[in-house]
Design an enzyme around this catalytic site. Structure first.
Site, PDB file in Angstrom:
ATOM      1  N   GLU A   1       0.822  -1.216   0.000  1.00  0.00           N
ATOM      2  CA  GLU A   1       0.000   0.000   0.000  1.00  0.00           C
ATOM      3  C   GLU A   1       0.847   1.253   0.000  1.00  0.00           C
ATOM      4  OE1 GLU A   1      -2.859  -1.991   3.301  1.00  0.00           O
ATOM      5  OE2 GLU A   1      -2.659   0.173   3.324  1.00  0.00           O
TER       6      GLU A   1
ATOM      7  N   CYS B   1       2.947  -5.345  16.594  1.00  0.00           N
ATOM      8  CA  CYS B   1       2.238  -4.368  17.433  1.00  0.00           C
ATOM      9  C   CYS B   1       0.742  -4.706  17.499  1.00  0.00           C
ATOM     10  CB  CYS B   1       2.435  -2.962  16.893  1.00  0.00           C
ATOM     11  SG  CYS B   1       4.159  -2.430  16.931  1.00  0.00           S
TER      12      CYS B   1
ATOM     13  N   CYS C   1       4.962  -7.369   8.103  1.00  0.00           N
ATOM     14  CA  CYS C   1       5.827  -6.856   9.167  1.00  0.00           C
ATOM     15  C   CYS C   1       5.939  -7.913  10.252  1.00  0.00           C
ATOM     16  CB  CYS C   1       5.200  -5.584   9.755  1.00  0.00           C
ATOM     17  SG  CYS C   1       6.218  -4.755  10.990  1.00  0.00           S
TER      18      CYS C   1
ATOM     19  N   CYS D   1      -2.813   1.883   8.501  1.00  0.00           N
ATOM     20  CA  CYS D   1      -1.735   0.975   8.147  1.00  0.00           C
ATOM     21  C   CYS D   1      -2.153  -0.449   7.832  1.00  0.00           C
ATOM     22  CB  CYS D   1      -0.754   0.916   9.309  1.00  0.00           C
ATOM     23  SG  CYS D   1      -0.557   2.499  10.063  1.00  0.00           S
TER      24      CYS D   1
ATOM     25  N   CYS E   1       3.083   8.376   1.549  1.00  0.00           N
ATOM     26  CA  CYS E   1       3.454   7.426   2.595  1.00  0.00           C
ATOM     27  C   CYS E   1       3.778   6.099   1.924  1.00  0.00           C
ATOM     28  CB  CYS E   1       2.283   7.285   3.568  1.00  0.00           C
ATOM     29  SG  CYS E   1       2.532   6.002   4.813  1.00  0.00           S
TER      30      CYS E   1
ATOM     31  N   SER F   1       9.746   6.469  10.178  1.00  0.00           N
ATOM     32  CA  SER F   1       9.130   6.104  11.453  1.00  0.00           C
ATOM     33  C   SER F   1       9.556   4.704  11.866  1.00  0.00           C
ATOM     34  CB  SER F   1       7.603   6.160  11.307  1.00  0.00           C
ATOM     35  OG  SER F   1       6.975   5.796  12.508  1.00  0.00           O
TER      36      SER F   1
ATOM     37  N   CYS G   1      -1.921  -2.831  15.079  1.00  0.00           N
ATOM     38  CA  CYS G   1      -1.568  -2.591  13.672  1.00  0.00           C
ATOM     39  C   CYS G   1      -2.001  -3.728  12.758  1.00  0.00           C
ATOM     40  CB  CYS G   1      -0.060  -2.387  13.581  1.00  0.00           C
ATOM     41  SG  CYS G   1       0.479  -1.947  11.924  1.00  0.00           S
TER      42      CYS G   1
ATOM     43  N   SER H   1       7.795   5.549  17.255  1.00  0.00           N
ATOM     44  CA  SER H   1       6.477   5.097  17.691  1.00  0.00           C
ATOM     45  C   SER H   1       6.568   4.723  19.162  1.00  0.00           C
ATOM     46  CB  SER H   1       6.032   3.895  16.858  1.00  0.00           C
ATOM     47  OG  SER H   1       5.878   4.297  15.520  1.00  0.00           O
TER      48      SER H   1
ATOM     49  N   GLU I   1       8.589  -2.347   8.937  1.00  0.00           N
ATOM     50  CA  GLU I   1       9.465  -1.616   9.849  1.00  0.00           C
ATOM     51  C   GLU I   1      10.720  -1.242   9.049  1.00  0.00           C
ATOM     52  OE1 GLU I   1       9.766  -0.105  12.798  1.00  0.00           O
ATOM     53  OE2 GLU I   1      11.840   0.177  12.178  1.00  0.00           O
TER      54      GLU I   1
END
Ligand code: SAH
Length: 346
Positions: free
Chosen positions: A91, A115, A111, A332, A104, A190, A118, A213, A159
């Site tokens: 994305e 988290c 990932c 996200c 973005c 980030s 997410c 974060s 990440e």
């Protein structure tokens, strides 16, 4: 097969020399790929056919195909799902601000950070993206929208510091004057807080903005929503962030996703102020984007404002992130996740 757009100027020059071609061909090719944003070999009109054939045998080249495109009726935000050569998809989001267009980008397919809030991490990590695949997202957005991209945030799926070398190459090529020449000051990376990589990044002395974060202000709570906190304590993360500031002089951003009943109390605000006030930093509050699978809720508008008020009272520079694209699965990893569920992508 490697992407032609992965090659930096030095590698491209080596490749051209190895093929026995004149050295100026490397600059011509680089210009087609990274400045003119060619979508295929065919477009490169001043490159001899023989050279194109030789390159085709060695490198894949082509614009990232748009698999899904959703435009927000509310604010003009556009969310893309781009296909990759191996059938995966990532994305990318185009956000229109008064100061310019910001894109973005994703840095990985999936990932592995895990988290709790997410969507990107739900299926784990498939693979990292190459520099060319990250650049390709920006090139494709600029081509599709016909508008110049002025800002880039590495805040999509993945990440970035878990894909360190490719992301660094991406940043260098993006800010290169032979390419889109986007100022490093307009690039934000980030991270969930990979300490050794933050320290390594500090030593590169780039001018990019580092966003951390944070999401919780003590180790116990942070561990409960971010597994990475089991590896690195907040004290270690803060030390790394301080080093980043010391080496680069760049103000760091703290990202704080507000989750109702989890991290939105006055005590949390107090703890956040204790971390933020003594530092050159900016706090970004993000009311958590609810992800169905996660069962976490966003606080009310009043709760968000009172949390912000508590920070301001304690002399912390903080803003609530304007939410863009809620109507188009803006959060996200939601678009890729949904497409996966319906069998549209790998
Ligand atoms: N892996 C990197 C970058 C990707 S996420 C990182 O962790 O920083 C970009 C930001 O969005 C991070 O601050 C992340 O914690 C946050 N985020 C992820 N899911 C979210 C959600 N459902 N609501 C609000 N913010 C979210």
């Amino acid at each position: 097969m490697r992407e032609l757009s992965d090659l930096d100027m030095k590698e491209l020059a080596e490749e051209i020399a190895a093929l026995g071609e004149k050295s100026f061909r490397a600059a011509q090719l680089y210009d087609w790929i990274h400045r003119k944003l060619a979508c295929s070999y065919e477009e490169m009109s001043n490159i001899p056919g023989k050279l194109k054939e030789a390159l085709k045998e060695r490198f894949h080249f082509g614009a990232l195909p748009i698999r899904v495109k959703q435009e927000s009726a509310q604010d003009g935000t556009v969310k893309y799902l781009f296909g990759l050569a191996d059938g995966n998809a990532v994305e990318t989001v185009l956000m229109r601000y008064r100061y310019g267009n910001s894109v973005c980008v994703s840095s990985q397919v999936g990932c592995r950070m895990g988290c709790a809030f997410c969507a990107s991490t739900l299926g784990g990590l498939k693979r990292s993206l190459s520099a060319g695949e990250i650049l390709g997202q920006i090139y494709a957005v600029q081509q599709d929208s016909g508008e110049r991209v002025s800002h880039v945030v590495v805040m999509g799926i993945g990440e970035p510091l878990d894909n360190y070398d490719n992301v660094l190459r991406f940043i260098r090529m993006l800010s290169d004057e032979k390419g889109l020449n986007i100022s490093q000051r307009n690039i934000t990376l980030s991270t969930c807080g990979l300490v050794p990589e933050i320290r390594r990044l500090a030593a590169e002395k780039l001018q990019i903005t580092l966003a951390l974060s944070l999401h919780a202000v003590n180790d116990e709570k942070r561990k409960s929503i971010m597994p990475v906190a089991k590896r690195y304590s907040l004290a270690e993360v803060m030390e790394a962030v301080d080093l980043y500031f010391k080496e680069t002089g760049r103000r760091v951003s703290f990202e704080y996703a507000l989750i109702a009943g989890v991290n939105d109390t006055v005590r949390d605000a107090d703890g956040l102020a204790a971390l933020a006030a003594p530092r050159h930093c900016h706090v970004n509050l993000i009311p958590v984007n609810p992800v169905t699978e996660r069962g976490l809720e966003e606080p009310t508008k009043e709760a968000v404002n009172s949390f912000l008020g508590e920070l301001t009272k304690r002399h912390v520079t903080a803003t609530v992130r304007r939410e863009l694209g809620r109507d188009i699965d803006g959060a996200c990893g939601q678009l890729r996740h949904k497409a996966k569920e319906s069998g549209n992508v790998m």
